[in-house]
Write a protein that holds these residues in place. Structure first.
Motif, mmCIF file in Angstrom:
data_model
loop_
_atom_site.group_PDB
_atom_site.id
_atom_site.type_symbol
_atom_site.label_atom_id
_atom_site.label_comp_id
_atom_site.label_asym_id
_atom_site.label_seq_id
_atom_site.Cartn_x
_atom_site.Cartn_y
_atom_site.Cartn_z
ATOM 1 N N SER A 294 -29.641 -11.253 36.405
ATOM 2 C CA SER A 294 -28.250 -11.561 36.750
ATOM 3 C C SER A 294 -27.696 -12.608 35.787
ATOM 4 O O SER A 294 -28.387 -13.575 35.443
ATOM 5 N N GLU A 295 -26.456 -12.387 35.370
ATOM 6 C CA GLU A 295 -25.763 -13.380 34.542
ATOM 7 C C GLU A 295 -25.493 -14.661 35.336
ATOM 8 O O GLU A 295 -25.263 -15.717 34.751
ATOM 9 N N ARG A 297 -27.615 -16.334 37.189
ATOM 10 C CA ARG A 297 -28.947 -16.753 37.612
ATOM 11 C C ARG A 297 -28.961 -18.109 38.296
ATOM 12 O O ARG A 297 -29.491 -18.243 39.410
ATOM 13 N N SER A 339 -31.893 -12.126 25.819
ATOM 14 C CA SER A 339 -31.026 -11.930 26.980
ATOM 15 C C SER A 339 -31.813 -12.071 28.276
ATOM 16 O O SER A 339 -31.353 -12.732 29.222
ATOM 17 N N THR A 343 -31.462 -14.618 31.764
ATOM 18 C CA THR A 343 -30.904 -13.980 32.965
ATOM 19 C C THR A 343 -31.921 -13.572 34.034
ATOM 20 O O THR A 343 -31.519 -13.229 35.144
#
Length: 370
Positions: A294-295, A297, A339, A343
């Motif tokens: 998840s962005e 987090r 990434s 995240t």
């Protein structure tokens, strides 16, 4: 709520484990006692290989595998950049060079496409002797060995399977620990199959590798323990830890079923609120961790903490970004792994997780994020 509830597991197995430990205390063979050989036989049978050789920990298992393959200075080993430090550390400790590989966006594991791209770059540069690929079965899911094996065969490379997190996982009925030329695992307490201290094991079908590793783990001994025929190390599994693992291994298939039930429930209820892990067709994960993406987090982890739900980040810094590897070979960018490092986070996961705890996690998401 516990992130990994080892106390619940012990209470379930207490009578059996206590009896096993008492047997060791009675016979007094604390180093390489009979339980060690019994465990090795049962591990080999479970994994489906000819040889299982125990050792002191999972990091030593990787080191012993590298030693058996005679990997050293001037050699290179392909290693995922999104993993625990020990994977690359053991390569560097052998005075070889770890060459980092980006992640598969769908599984977190080593990306076969990026692997071959970087192999070609290393071979074109001609500075290093490329010897092996070391995939990691991250979070319990075996790496893509069908594709990785094709690449290894194409470039005449050995495969060392790092199954520290993957013990119990499968691809089309073939179990983690049986892929490649040599495989390793860890019995660190938090692993799917863990002891009450530290321990590790090496798996192989190769008789020559097995005999060499048995010598290397005990100071390079020959047929006489006072005739050391090579330089080795001191890496033996304590008998008490073998006794604990014997009872845990007996229970392991049931625990694996429970882990998969918890994971399936999380995936069914949480998919759509955040990115949940997917298991490819034909694969089974041992769910060392249930890791989501998840962005948001930090926001989510903070809200879960307020609800009494622990979370952990594995891993916030990729290998190519670690200070120890700042001067390592530079093969460009690792966008997928970087990434993930920003995240991912893991939810509580263990085989003794009560339905009420599973529902508490799900309800917290519904309350705050729906």
């Amino acid at each position: 709520m516990q992130f990994i509830d080892l106390a619940a597991q012990y209470q379930h197995l207490k009578t059996r484990i206590d009896k096993r430990i008492q047997n060791v205390l009675d016979h007094g063979q604390y180093i390489m006692g009979p339980e060690v050989q019994e465990l090795e036989e049962k591990l080999a049978e479970y994994v489906g290989v000819k040889h299982a050789i125990t050792c002191a920990n999972g990091t030593d298992a990787l080191t012993l595998a590298l030693m058996a393959l005679n990997i050293g200075e001037g050699d290179a080993v392909m290693v995922p950049t999104f993993t625990f430090f020990a994977s690359a550390e053991t390569v560097a400790y052998a005075k070889a060079t770890p060459v980092f590989v980006d992640s598969d966006p769908s599984t977190f594991n080593m990306c076969p496409v990026d692997l071959e791209k970087r192999i070609k770059t290393v071979l074109a540069e001609g500075r290093l002797n490329l010897k092996a690929i070391m995939p990691v079965d991250l979070f319990g899911l075996p790496a893509n060995y069908p594709e990785i094996q094709k690449i290894a065969d194409k470039y005449n490379l050995k495969i060392i399977e790092d199954a520290a997190q993957g013990f119990g996982g499968e691809i089309n009925g073939k179990r983690a620990g049986s892929f490649g030329d040599i495989a390793t695992t860890s019995f660190f307490p938090a692993k799917p199959l863990g002891c009450y201290g530290d321990g590790g094991a090496i798996f192989t079908d190769n008789d020559e590798y097995a005999e060499l590793i048995k010598s290397l783990r005990v100071h390079g001994k020959g047929t006489d323990k006072y005739d050391n025929v090579r330089i080795g190390m001191n890496s033996r599994l304590d008998t008490i830890q073998a006794a604990v693992l014997l009872e845990k291994l007996n229970e392991f298939p049931k625990e694996l079923t429970n882990r998969n039930k918890v994971a399936a429930c999380f995936t069914q209820k949480l998919d759509g609120m955040l990115r949940t892990p997917k298991t490819p067709e034909g694969y089974i994960s041992s769910w060392a961790q249930y890791t989501v993406v998840s962005e948001k987090r930090m926001e989510i982890m903070s809200l879960l903490e307020k609800n009494g739900i622990p979370t952990v980040v594995y891993y916030s810094t990729c290998m190519h970004e670690q200070t120890a590897f700042v001067n390592c070979i530079d093969l460009g960018l690792y966008p997928v792994a970087e990434s993930f490092a920003k995240t991912v986070f893991s939810l509580p996961m263990h085989p003794y997780m009560a339905d009420a705890s599973v529902n508490k996690v799900i309800d917290a998401f519904k309350k705050d994020f729906c």
